[in-house]
Design a protein around this motif. Structure first.
Motif, PDB file in Angstrom:
ATOM      1  N   PRO A  65      27.559  -5.164  -7.684  1.00  0.00           N
ATOM      2  CA  PRO A  65      26.055  -5.784  -8.318  1.00  0.00           C
ATOM      3  C   PRO A  65      25.641  -5.361  -9.153  1.00  0.00           C
ATOM      4  N   GLN A  66      25.171  -3.592  -9.553  1.00  0.00           N
ATOM      5  CA  GLN A  66      24.739  -3.308  -9.990  1.00  0.00           C
ATOM      6  C   GLN A  66      25.620  -3.601 -11.681  1.00  0.00           C
ATOM      7  N   SER A  67      27.129  -3.290 -11.623  1.00  0.00           N
ATOM      8  CA  SER A  67      27.753  -3.552 -12.486  1.00  0.00           C
ATOM      9  C   SER A  67      27.536  -4.738 -13.637  1.00  0.00           C
ATOM     10  N   VAL A  68      27.735  -5.785 -12.361  1.00  0.00           N
ATOM     11  CA  VAL A  68      28.077  -7.398 -12.548  1.00  0.00           C
ATOM     12  C   VAL A  68      26.546  -7.809 -13.675  1.00  0.00           C
ATOM     13  N   PHE A  69      25.343  -6.818 -12.614  1.00  0.00           N
ATOM     14  CA  PHE A  69      23.422  -7.237 -13.299  1.00  0.00           C
ATOM     15  C   PHE A  69      23.796  -6.925 -14.935  1.00  0.00           C
TER      16      PHE A  69
ATOM     17  N   GLN B 128      15.964  -8.574  -7.269  1.00  0.00           N
ATOM     18  CA  GLN B 128      16.535  -7.535  -6.433  1.00  0.00           C
ATOM     19  C   GLN B 128      17.121  -7.648  -5.384  1.00  0.00           C
ATOM     20  N   ASP B 129      17.385  -8.737  -4.925  1.00  0.00           N
ATOM     21  CA  ASP B 129      16.435  -8.823  -3.042  1.00  0.00           C
ATOM     22  C   ASP B 129      16.620  -8.147  -2.365  1.00  0.00           C
TER      23      ASP B 129
ATOM     24  N   THR C 138      23.101 -15.226  -9.352  1.00  0.00           N
ATOM     25  CA  THR C 138      23.019 -14.545  -8.296  1.00  0.00           C
ATOM     26  C   THR C 138      23.988 -13.939  -8.407  1.00  0.00           C
ATOM     27  N   ILE C 139      24.525 -12.876  -7.984  1.00  0.00           N
ATOM     28  CA  ILE C 139      25.458 -11.805  -8.097  1.00  0.00           C
ATOM     29  C   ILE C 139      25.140 -11.139  -6.602  1.00  0.00           C
ATOM     30  N   ALA C 140      26.037 -11.879  -5.499  1.00  0.00           N
ATOM     31  CA  ALA C 140      25.669 -11.905  -3.713  1.00  0.00           C
ATOM     32  C   ALA C 140      26.767  -9.644  -3.670  1.00  0.00           C
ATOM     33  N   PRO C 141      26.404  -9.648  -3.238  1.00  0.00           N
ATOM     34  CA  PRO C 141      27.273  -7.799  -2.334  1.00  0.00           C
ATOM     35  C   PRO C 141      28.373  -8.794  -1.149  1.00  0.00           C
ATOM     36  N   LEU C 142      29.242  -8.498  -1.276  1.00  0.00           N
ATOM     37  CA  LEU C 142      29.958  -8.242  -0.225  1.00  0.00           C
ATOM     38  C   LEU C 142      29.423  -7.703   1.733  1.00  0.00           C
ATOM     39  N   LYS C 143      29.316  -8.618   2.223  1.00  0.00           N
ATOM     40  CA  LYS C 143      29.285  -8.437   3.597  1.00  0.00           C
ATOM     41  C   LYS C 143      29.188  -7.065   4.124  1.00  0.00           C
ATOM     42  N   PRO C 144      27.709  -6.185   5.706  1.00  0.00           N
ATOM     43  CA  PRO C 144      28.396  -4.851   5.229  1.00  0.00           C
ATOM     44  C   PRO C 144      30.176  -4.713   6.228  1.00  0.00           C
ATOM     45  N   ASN C 145      29.979  -5.414   6.589  1.00  0.00           N
ATOM     46  CA  ASN C 145      31.734  -5.563   7.336  1.00  0.00           C
ATOM     47  C   ASN C 145      33.033  -5.024   6.483  1.00  0.00           C
ATOM     48  N   TYR C 146      32.934  -5.929   4.651  1.00  0.00           N
ATOM     49  CA  TYR C 146      34.170  -6.252   3.790  1.00  0.00           C
ATOM     50  C   TYR C 146      33.814  -4.605   3.390  1.00  0.00           C
ATOM     51  N   ARG C 147      32.609  -4.157   2.728  1.00  0.00           N
ATOM     52  CA  ARG C 147      32.912  -3.217   2.498  1.00  0.00           C
ATOM     53  C   ARG C 147      33.564  -1.772   2.345  1.00  0.00           C
ATOM     54  N   LEU C 148      33.523  -0.620   1.229  1.00  0.00           N
ATOM     55  CA  LEU C 148      34.223   0.672   2.230  1.00  0.00           C
ATOM     56  C   LEU C 148      33.484   1.275   2.123  1.00  0.00           C
TER      57      LEU C 148
ATOM     58  N   SER D  47      29.909  -1.697  -2.279  1.00  0.00           N
ATOM     59  CA  SER D  47      30.188  -3.395  -2.352  1.00  0.00           C
ATOM     60  C   SER D  47      31.191  -3.078  -3.705  1.00  0.00           C
ATOM     61  N   HIS D  48      32.237  -2.975  -3.080  1.00  0.00           N
ATOM     62  CA  HIS D  48      32.998  -3.148  -4.540  1.00  0.00           C
ATOM     63  C   HIS D  48      33.167  -4.218  -4.944  1.00  0.00           C
ATOM     64  N   GLU D  49      33.408  -5.675  -4.847  1.00  0.00           N
ATOM     65  CA  GLU D  49      33.172  -6.929  -5.081  1.00  0.00           C
ATOM     66  C   GLU D  49      32.173  -7.236  -5.395  1.00  0.00           C
ATOM     67  N   SER D  50      31.679  -8.624  -5.740  1.00  0.00           N
ATOM     68  CA  SER D  50      30.919  -9.322  -6.308  1.00  0.00           C
ATOM     69  C   SER D  50      30.925 -10.805  -6.256  1.00  0.00           C
ATOM     70  N   LEU D  51      30.192 -11.120  -5.964  1.00  0.00           N
ATOM     71  CA  LEU D  51      30.235 -13.126  -5.686  1.00  0.00           C
ATOM     72  C   LEU D  51      28.957 -13.803  -7.156  1.00  0.00           C
ATOM     73  N   MET D  52      29.270 -14.427  -8.132  1.00  0.00           N
ATOM     74  CA  MET D  52      28.546 -14.329  -9.358  1.00  0.00           C
ATOM     75  C   MET D  52      28.032 -15.824  -9.250  1.00  0.00           C
ATOM     76  N   THR D  53      27.049 -15.747  -9.346  1.00  0.00           N
ATOM     77  CA  THR D  53      26.967 -18.323  -9.497  1.00  0.00           C
ATOM     78  C   THR D  53      26.380 -18.207 -10.016  1.00  0.00           C
TER      79      THR D  53
END
Length: 713
Positions: free
Chosen positions: A246-250, A311-312, A347-357, A362-368
């Motif tokens: 999320p930081q990089s995308v932001f 940042q929430d 919005t740039i949302a991180p992965l849920k905790p159980n999907y993170r490395l 969070s190696h992926e983000s959902l950008m809306t």
């Protein structure tokens, strides 16, 4: 099931002729003038007859709607509509009448081609009676289908704050949980808001459009604006997974000056004013990207937007873009550009905790991205040019190009060597396009210097105010009769605390929140004023403070950043003065600390819980529903009097808060917002928490503000 109901009702019906005309933009699909029908609620069937006699004679109903467990029922709301004095004479004039309505939203389209049904009643008590019966029927269907309480919240609440739009196609959808001010989870599931349809697919990115039924606002008109339903420009949305944290995308979104967002030769972004790290004013141009034959005839649209970010607690970045109030003046200085309006949320949302490395990364983000764009000029919604040219021709392709460029930049950052560098301008310096771009940039630079140089703001504001024909400011002297804006009560009320949670008795040990009890104070009155400049400490000028010296008033003033400078003033009184202020209870002990303490004490404990009950996704993401210790976010001026405590919220003191309020105030006629006020319990002797009061603002029309000039003796 609920017992059968019968009543004469109003219905806003579509017709075959309107269906044909709406396809070419010549008419609304649903008539703004209702027809009278006889409605019968029989079990799970809602039947409409043209006349009561048709029902008595046991004829077949003209329309039948089948209720199910996934139907959504709105609250009862007032609605104004126009009615012609003569059926055949269009020059006979129109009178405005008011009725009380509820809306039913069905999961699938019904026989008339719509999935939203608005039912009107002449009396409020009749509307509430039907609402209770419909609610009972839907609740029984939910129990029959075995849906749990979480599902009940999703299907039986028309809007849920802090959620992500529901899409009809395969797309990523994220939701933010309701969080406390201290970062703990309330445990509430988020629901869905609206329906979105895929309209375009470009380079792996889908573009969604808000459905017309969701952008239709049944109670959007009040007073002079109540002749018909309110219709907003349909929003567009893009949502895609980004292979970056999320930081990089932001940083790719916020620091846009290092690369080009738009591929058009003359379209570009430019920072007009850098206010601080979290706030900037941006110049954006949208050239016409439609038919080649019309490109030379369509002037480029220009937008001046104020952007802020936060940042929430869950790591989600939220970037807001709200239309700047000086866009029109700015466009005049640029020459040849037409002012447009744009509101957007990213919005740039991180992965849920159980999907993170590992290490919670969070190696992926959902950008809306959700954007609502109005091209202005001759292309206002409902105008004749809009029949032939869609607003998408001005902004949609630029929006997609911008999104794809961020995705490409994020992708390339992962590799050791990059095949290309996304430059500030991809136009060769010797091309004609480059020369045009340089001319436009020089004109823009001149406009920026003209508009934002010291002293220019005041002069333009004075010229603008003189050009508008408005009622003059009325002088109000503190020593004379008190102020009363006589603000119509249909725009404000209290609200239920059923959906709120507060800290329990053992919260400091178990972090458990409990359902909130009803507020200890009741809403006394709400006023709406417009001042030439921001005004604080208005309590001594209010009539009720003078007329009821025996009462204690808890007064909250929302100071909307201007110009124009609006103030919404809400007054609460204790339901039981002794229990609220004098008893030996957790609430009264904390209340006495707040009322008689220092400003530092007040800033540490005063808490606000916002909630968007109705409103677009952009507004919901802007406001959120996270409780906040407001004194740590904005400046609050406290004023203690003999029979009152006044809280003045200086919203302009926070860039993020000011941007949020500006975004919301631009759409107040379509927004219903709740604000719950309380003091935070920070020790066991002042727990559990109890609400002070709840203020609901219902689609407020700011143009009805009483213009007052304060004059002290």
């Amino acid at each position: 099931m609920a017992r059968d109901m019968e009543a004469q009702v109003f219905r806003w019906a579509p017709s075959t002729a309107r269906n044909l005309l709406s396809t070419v933009g010549l008419s609304r699909r649903v008539s703004p003038v209702p027809v009278t029908r006889y409605a019968v609620l029989h079990g799970t069937f809602l039947e409409y007859y043209h006349h009561e006699d048709s029902y008595r004679m046991k004829m077949a109903p003209a329309r039948t709607w089948t209720l199910c467990s996934r139907c959504k029922l709105s609250d009862v709301f007032p609605f104004n509509f126009g009615r012609s004095h003569s059926l055949w004479n269009p020059l006979s004039g129109t009178s405005h009448e008011m009725c009380w309505c509820v809306t039913l939203t069905f999961p699938a389209r019904q026989a008339d081609g719509l999935h939203v049904l608005q039912i009107g009643f002449e009396r409020e008590d009749q509307a509430k009676f039907w609402h209770a019966s419909l609610h009972e029927t839907i609740s029984r269907l939910i129990e029959r289908d075995g849906l749990n309480s979480s599902m009940l919240r999703k299907v039986n609440r028309e809007y849920t704050p802090g959620s992500t739009p529901r899409m009809t196609e395969d797309a990523a959808a994220g939701a933010n949980s309701s969080r406390g001010a201290d970062g703990d989870d309330d445990g509430d599931d988020d629901g869905s808001v609206g329906t979105w349809y895929a309209v375009k697919h470009v380079n792996g990115v889908r573009v969604f459009m808000e459905s017309e039924d969701d952008s239709f606002t049944p109670a959007g008109g009040h007073g002079a604006h109540g002749a018909g339903a309110s219709k907003e420009e349909n929003a567009r949305m893009i949502s895609c997974v980004m292979r970056g944290d999320p930081q990089s995308v932001f940083e790719s979104v916020w620091n846009f000056e290092s690369y080009s967002h738009m591929k058009s030769n003359v379209s570009f972004l430019k920072v007009v004013k850098q206010v601080d790290e979290h706030r900037r004013v941006i110049h954006v141009q949208f050239p016409y990207r439609g038919s080649t034959l019309l490109k030379g005839l369509m002037p480029t649209r220009v937008v001046l937007v104020e952007s802020t970010w936060r940042q929430d607690c869950d790591g989600t970045f939220v970037i807001l873009f709200s239309n700047h109030h000086q866009t029109s003046q700015y466009a005049k200085t640029t020459g040849g550009l037409v002012p447009a309006k744009m509101n957007a949320a990213v919005t740039i949302a991180p992965l849920k905790p159980n999907y993170r490395l590992r290490n919670n990364y969070s190696h992926e983000s959902l950008m809306t991205v959700v954007m609502r764009f109005e091209p202005g000029g001759w292309f206002e919604p409902g105008s004749i040019p809009r029949i032939f040219i869609n607003s998408d021709a001005f902004f949609l392709q630029s929006m997609v190009d911008w999104f794809i460029s961020i995705r490409e930049r994020t992708e390339q950052e992962r590799f050791v060597s990059k095949p290309l560098k996304i430059a500030v301008s991809s136009v060769p310096t010797e091309s004609a396009g480059y020369k045009v771009e340089q001319v436009v940039k020089r004109v823009t630079s001149t406009a920026i210097q003209t508009l934002f140089r010291p002293g220019s703001r005041g002069k333009q504001g004075e010229g603008n105010s003189r050009s508008k024909e408005q009622a003059p400011f009325v002088e109000a002297e503190v020593g004379k009769e008190g102020m009363n804006s006589r603000f119509d009560s249909r725009f404000w009320s209290s609200a239920s605390a059923a959906y709120l949670k507060v800290r329990g008795k053992k919260y400091l040990e178990d972090k458990v929140k409990i359902p909130a009890a009803e507020p200890m104070f009741e809403l006394f009155r709400v006023d709406l004023f417009e001042f030439p400049a921001p005004c604080e400490h208005l309590a001594p000028s209010m009539d009720y403070v003078k007329d009821f010296p025996e009462k204690f008033f808890y007064i909250v003033q929302l100071m909307v950043p201007g110009p124009p400078h609006y103030s919404i003033i809400a007054a609460f009184t204790p339901k039981d003065k002794e229990a609220c202020l004098e008893a030996d209870s957790p609430f009264s002990r904390l209340m006495r600390t707040f009322v008689d303490g220092t400003d530092d004490d007040r800033n540490q404990i005063f808490k606000l819980i916002p909630a968007i009950v109705e409103g677009s996704w952009i507004v919901q993401k802007a406001v959120g529903n996270t409780p906040a210790i407001l004194g740590k976010k904005i400046r609050i001026a406290y004023h203690r009097g003999a029979n009152y405590i006044e809280l003045d919220f200086d919203i302009a003191s926070s860039a993020m808060a000011a941007n949020i309020v500006r975004l919301v105030s631009s759409a107040t006629k379509t927004v219903v917002v709740d604000m719950a006020f309380l003091n935070e319990g920070q020790s066991e002797d002042v727990l559990p928490e109890q609400l002070i009061g709840i203020l609901r603002l219902n689609k407020v029309d700011l143009s009805l503000a009483k213009r007052v000039h304060m004059k002290s003796e």
